[in-house]
Design a protein around this motif. Structure first.
Motif, PDB file in Angstrom:
ATOM      1  N   SER A   3       0.826  -1.208   0.000  1.00 31.33           N
ATOM      2  CA  SER A   3       0.000   0.000   0.000  1.00 31.33           C
ATOM      3  C   SER A   3       0.858   1.255   0.000  1.00 31.33           C
ATOM      4  O   SER A   3       2.016   1.247   0.438  1.00 31.33           O
ATOM      5  CB  SER A   3      -0.926   0.013   1.218  1.00 31.33           C
ATOM      6  OG  SER A   3      -0.180   0.268   2.392  1.00 31.33           O
ATOM      7  N   ALA A   4       0.271   2.341  -0.467  1.00 24.15           N
ATOM      8  CA  ALA A   4       0.961   3.631  -0.466  1.00 24.15           C
ATOM      9  C   ALA A   4       1.302   4.050   0.959  1.00 24.15           C
ATOM     10  O   ALA A   4       2.364   4.625   1.210  1.00 24.15           O
ATOM     11  CB  ALA A   4       0.101   4.687  -1.150  1.00 24.15           C
ATOM     12  N   GLU A   5       0.439   3.749   1.896  1.00 23.52           N
ATOM     13  CA  GLU A   5       0.698   4.104   3.295  1.00 23.52           C
ATOM     14  C   GLU A   5       1.918   3.360   3.839  1.00 23.52           C
ATOM     15  O   GLU A   5       2.703   3.919   4.603  1.00 23.52           O
ATOM     16  CB  GLU A   5      -0.534   3.835   4.156  1.00 23.52           C
ATOM     17  CG  GLU A   5      -1.688   4.783   3.877  1.00 23.52           C
ATOM     18  CD  GLU A   5      -1.294   6.247   4.039  1.00 23.52           C
ATOM     19  OE1 GLU A   5      -0.643   6.604   5.047  1.00 23.52           O
ATOM     20  OE2 GLU A   5      -1.632   7.045   3.149  1.00 23.52           O
ATOM     21  N   THR A   6       2.078   2.103   3.436  1.00 20.58           N
ATOM     22  CA  THR A   6       3.255   1.336   3.868  1.00 20.58           C
ATOM     23  C   THR A   6       4.518   1.952   3.298  1.00 20.58           C
ATOM     24  O   THR A   6       5.519   2.105   4.005  1.00 20.58           O
ATOM     25  CB  THR A   6       3.129  -0.136   3.438  1.00 20.58           C
ATOM     26  OG1 THR A   6       1.993  -0.709   4.092  1.00 20.58           O
ATOM     27  CG2 THR A   6       4.373  -0.934   3.783  1.00 20.58           C
ATOM     28  N   VAL A   7       4.490   2.319   2.029  1.00 12.07           N
ATOM     29  CA  VAL A   7       5.656   2.939   1.404  1.00 12.07           C
ATOM     30  C   VAL A   7       5.986   4.249   2.110  1.00 12.07           C
ATOM     31  O   VAL A   7       7.155   4.526   2.416  1.00 12.07           O
ATOM     32  CB  VAL A   7       5.427   3.163  -0.102  1.00 12.07           C
ATOM     33  CG1 VAL A   7       6.570   3.965  -0.724  1.00 12.07           C
ATOM     34  CG2 VAL A   7       5.261   1.829  -0.822  1.00 12.07           C
ATOM     35  N   LYS A   8       4.982   5.058   2.407  1.00  9.54           N
ATOM     36  CA  LYS A   8       5.216   6.325   3.112  1.00  9.54           C
ATOM     37  C   LYS A   8       5.852   6.080   4.482  1.00  9.54           C
ATOM     38  O   LYS A   8       6.766   6.801   4.886  1.00  9.54           O
ATOM     39  CB  LYS A   8       3.900   7.081   3.281  1.00  9.54           C
ATOM     40  CG  LYS A   8       3.365   7.658   1.995  1.00  9.54           C
ATOM     41  CD  LYS A   8       2.023   8.330   2.240  1.00  9.54           C
ATOM     42  CE  LYS A   8       1.378   8.782   0.956  1.00  9.54           C
ATOM     43  NZ  LYS A   8       0.063   9.394   1.174  1.00  9.54           N
ATOM     44  N   ARG A   9       5.368   5.056   5.181  1.00 10.41           N
ATOM     45  CA  ARG A   9       5.924   4.732   6.498  1.00 10.41           C
ATOM     46  C   ARG A   9       7.377   4.300   6.376  1.00 10.41           C
ATOM     47  O   ARG A   9       8.248   4.739   7.148  1.00 10.41           O
ATOM     48  CB  ARG A   9       5.093   3.627   7.162  1.00 10.41           C
ATOM     49  CG  ARG A   9       5.579   3.237   8.544  1.00 10.41           C
ATOM     50  CD  ARG A   9       4.718   2.155   9.157  1.00 10.41           C
ATOM     51  NE  ARG A   9       4.604   0.954   8.355  1.00 10.41           N
ATOM     52  CZ  ARG A   9       5.523  -0.001   8.272  1.00 10.41           C
ATOM     53  NH1 ARG A   9       6.647   0.105   8.946  1.00 10.41           N
ATOM     54  NH2 ARG A   9       5.336  -1.058   7.513  1.00 10.41           N
ATOM     55  N   GLU A  11       9.492   5.075   4.006  1.00  7.82           N
ATOM     56  CA  GLU A  11      10.324   6.195   3.574  1.00  7.82           C
ATOM     57  C   GLU A  11      10.752   7.071   4.749  1.00  7.82           C
ATOM     58  O   GLU A  11      11.788   7.727   4.682  1.00  7.82           O
ATOM     59  CB  GLU A  11       9.577   7.047   2.554  1.00  7.82           C
ATOM     60  CG  GLU A  11       9.464   6.378   1.196  1.00  7.82           C
ATOM     61  CD  GLU A  11       8.664   7.198   0.200  1.00  7.82           C
ATOM     62  OE1 GLU A  11       7.778   7.978   0.623  1.00  7.82           O
ATOM     63  OE2 GLU A  11       8.922   7.070  -1.004  1.00  7.82           O
ATOM     64  N   LYS A  12       9.977   7.077   5.806  1.00 10.69           N
ATOM     65  CA  LYS A  12      10.297   7.890   6.978  1.00 10.69           C
ATOM     66  C   LYS A  12      11.359   7.249   7.871  1.00 10.69           C
ATOM     67  O   LYS A  12      11.939   7.922   8.718  1.00 10.69           O
ATOM     68  CB  LYS A  12       9.035   8.146   7.803  1.00 10.69           C
ATOM     69  CG  LYS A  12       8.040   9.043   7.111  1.00 10.69           C
ATOM     70  CD  LYS A  12       6.797   9.223   7.950  1.00 10.69           C
ATOM     71  CE  LYS A  12       5.764  10.048   7.217  1.00 10.69           C
ATOM     72  NZ  LYS A  12       4.528  10.207   7.995  1.00 10.69           N
ATOM     73  N   THR A  20      10.985  -4.569   9.082  1.00 15.91           N
ATOM     74  CA  THR A  20       9.958  -4.732   8.056  1.00 15.91           C
ATOM     75  C   THR A  20       9.779  -6.202   7.724  1.00 15.91           C
ATOM     76  O   THR A  20      10.743  -6.955   7.644  1.00 15.91           O
ATOM     77  CB  THR A  20      10.363  -3.947   6.796  1.00 15.91           C
ATOM     78  OG1 THR A  20      10.630  -2.599   7.170  1.00 15.91           O
ATOM     79  CG2 THR A  20       9.270  -3.970   5.762  1.00 15.91           C
TER      80      THR A  20
END
Length: 55
Positions: A3-9, A11-12, A20
């Motif tokens: 998900s995009a939310e996982t990628v955003k997390r 990236e931080k 992970t």
């Protein structure tokens, strides 16, 4: 699929993605490879774009 939310997390995060899930890492790797990214493991580990083969 990741998900995009996982990628955003991810990236931080600072540093390796040690906490992970391996399934997430494999899904990301597969998505990058499908998009033409080649992971290199030679003298200079990294990534590069695969050359397109013209027919």
């Amino acid at each position: 699929m990741v998900s995009a939310e996982t990628v955003k997390r991810l990236e931080k995060l600072d540093g390796p993605l040690l906490s992970t899930k391996s399934a997430t890492i494999h899904a990301l790797e597969a998505a990058f490879q499908a998009a033409g990214v080649e992971f290199t493991n030679g003298g200079e580990p990294g990534v590069k774009l695969r050359r397109k083969v013209e027919l």
